[in-house]
Design a protein around this motif. Structure first.
Motif, PDB file in Angstrom:
ATOM      1  N   TYR A 187       1.139   5.286   0.415  1.00 42.18           N
ATOM      2  CA  TYR A 187       0.432   6.443   0.964  1.00 42.18           C
ATOM      3  C   TYR A 187       0.816   7.688   0.202  1.00 42.18           C
ATOM      4  O   TYR A 187       1.988   8.010   0.089  1.00 42.18           O
ATOM      5  CB  TYR A 187       0.762   6.613   2.446  1.00 42.18           C
ATOM      6  N   SER A 188      -0.204   8.347  -0.326  1.00 40.41           N
ATOM      7  CA  SER A 188       0.106   9.592  -1.029  1.00 40.41           C
ATOM      8  C   SER A 188      -0.706  10.713  -0.383  1.00 40.41           C
ATOM      9  O   SER A 188      -1.579  10.476   0.445  1.00 40.41           O
ATOM     10  CB  SER A 188      -0.251   9.458  -2.508  1.00 40.41           C
ATOM     11  N   ASN A 189      -0.427  11.886  -0.778  1.00 41.06           N
ATOM     12  CA  ASN A 189      -1.101  13.052  -0.183  1.00 41.06           C
ATOM     13  C   ASN A 189      -1.498  13.989  -1.301  1.00 41.06           C
ATOM     14  O   ASN A 189      -0.865  15.012  -1.531  1.00 41.06           O
ATOM     15  CB  ASN A 189      -0.133  13.741   0.786  1.00 41.06           C
ATOM     16  N   PRO A 190      -2.570  13.609  -2.033  1.00 37.09           N
ATOM     17  CA  PRO A 190      -2.882  14.405  -3.232  1.00 37.09           C
ATOM     18  C   PRO A 190      -3.408  15.800  -2.877  1.00 37.09           C
ATOM     19  O   PRO A 190      -3.843  16.044  -1.761  1.00 37.09           O
ATOM     20  CB  PRO A 190      -3.969  13.575  -3.911  1.00 37.09           C
ATOM     21  N   MET A 250       0.853  -1.216   0.000  1.00 37.35           N
ATOM     22  CA  MET A 250       0.000   0.000   0.000  1.00 37.35           C
ATOM     23  C   MET A 250       0.881   1.255   0.000  1.00 37.35           C
ATOM     24  O   MET A 250       1.806   1.341   0.789  1.00 37.35           O
ATOM     25  CB  MET A 250      -0.898  -0.022   1.249  1.00 37.35           C
TER      26      MET A 250
END
Lengths: 148, 287
Positions: free
Chosen positions: B3-6, B1
């Protein structure tokens, strides 16, 4: 007549300063969100297992923003007919995003790389006080994983 | 998985609409509604006045306390007599129970009588002295009671009072201030003027109740005969009564035709005034 003039002046002041503060605040929020983009904020209860085990710490950010006279007046009129209180929506939106940003700022000071189990608490200050201009407080808190 | 922070798109949790647009829409809409209500109220004022509860009218009358004397502690006999007669007439006119008629005797030479807010009638000595028999007194009383019955006093107060009372439902302080202003502007209760239609309506009701009470309407026009004799041809000597009760040819004709209509009734004797009537008028305490 004097009452009406006082009212209109308050309304104009509320609109002028409130609008100025809001636009300035949004500008700053958008700019800092870009700045802190490298720290993901997630609401999962458990730390991501893909990361190596590391130190954790509680981080929080809280902010209080006041309603201005103009917003309160519009919301008062809204009370009569119902519908979206857009005047307050932007207020709460700003407070939430600002609280998360402050939390991220704290996380960066710890050297954190991801915040998980994030929660938001909202409360109104001056609640139930008649004719008092209210303020909203939003607090964001979560657990940060600190790089070793 | 991963984790991004769009980047969060703007305008999902907030409105992109300019706040001033909402402001003008809201104030415009609400002011427009208020304005529409005001227009409707003022247009329908005369019809709506009937629906003002009589209790409220009585309360309005007491706000002008200097003109409406409180209930008499020591009612002189003349007031007892007039109130007794008024009660009989009120019963004939089928007044609703909350419509309380109070007759006040005024020791003054003015040849006048009037009805005002809250069921208060004022009878002046000048007029009572000229009336020859009880039927004439009853006619005057019945006429004034009919004004009360048809709510003429509150209707003649005009639109302001309706508007004030309507506002009072939303804000009592604002409404009270407004009705007080209207009461002050009309210059008190004595100058209430009823229009000719209202006078005719009151005449008609009065004649009907007189007929029910005595079985005939003999003597109903005695009042006018007496007044005309008193004034003669001199316009300047016109009794006060005519200025508060505009007299048209039509009105007198109506009374006469009503009388002829029922002239076939036998036993058209008028009731004499009670014994001591004249002394009551004189001995009534000055106010």
């Amino acid at each position: 007549m004097v009452d009406l003039i006082v009212f209109l002046v308050l309304l104009a002041l509320g609109y002028g300063f409130g609008r100025y503060a809001e636009l300035k605040h949004y500008k700053s929020i958008i700019q800092r969100e870009e700045e802190f983009r490298d720290i993901p904020v997630v609401t999962t209860k458990f730390p991501p297992l893909t990361k190596p085990l590391s130190d954790v710490a509680l981080v929080s950010g809280s902010v209080v923003i006041s309603v201005d006279y103009f917003k309160r007046f519009i919301a008062g009129l809204r009370n009569l007919i119902g519908g979206r209180v857009t005047a307050y929506e932007s207020l709460v939106d700003r407070a939430r995003r600002e609280a998360i940003l402050r939390m991220k700022e704290e996380a960066r000071a710890f050297g954190g790389h991801i915040i998980f189990n994030v929660k938001l608490e909202t409360s109104s200050i001056h609640k139930g006080r008649k004719n008092g201009i209210g303020a909203v407080e939003v607090m964001a808190y979560g657990t940060v994983l600190i790089k070793q | 998985m991963k984790y991004s922070n769009p980047e969060i798109p703007e305008g999902i949790n907030t409105s992109t609409q300019h706040p001033l647009k909402e402001f003008f829409l809201l104030t415009g809409g609400i002011l427009g509604t208020v304005l529409a209500v005001v227009v409707v109220l003022t247009l329908l004022a005369d019809q709506l006045a009937v629906y003002i509860p009589f209790e409220l009218e009585m309360e309005l009358a007491t706000r002008v306390t200097d003109e409406v004397p409180a209930a008499e502690s020591e009612s002189p006999q003349i007031e007892i007599y007039l109130n007794g007669l008024a009660d009989k007439i009120a019963a004939e006119q089928a007044l609703p129970p909350e419509m309380q008629i109070t007759v006040h005797y005024v020791d003054d030479d003015l040849v006048n009588a009037f009805a005002t807010l809250g069921g208060h009638l004022f009878m002046f000595r000048g007029l009572l002295e000229t009336l020859p028999h009880e039927n004439a007194v009853a006619m005057v009383l019945a006429h004034e009671i009919a004004h009360i019955k048809h709510r003429h006093p509150i209707r003649s107060m005009g639109r302001g009072i309706i508007f004030g009372l309507a506002i009072g439902m939303v804000s009592s302080t604002l409404g009270n201030a407004m009705t007080d202003q209207v009461l002050a502007n009309t210059g008190g209760l004595t100058v209430l003027k009823f229009n000719r239609d209202q006078e005719s309506e009151a005449d008609q009701t009065a004649l009907n109740s007189l007929y029910q009470l005595y079985g005939h309407v003999e003597g109903a026009d005695a009042l006018f005969e007496v007044l005309e004799r008193v004034s003669g041809d001199d316009q300047l000597q016109m009794p006060e009564f005519f200025s508060t009760h505009p007299l048209s040819e039509n009105r007198i004709n109506n009374i006469h035709s009503f009388q002829t209509e029922y002239s076939a009734v036998e036993n058209r004797t008028t009731m004499p005034l009670p014994e001591g009537y004249a002394t009551w008028l004189v001995s009534a305490p000055k106010k």
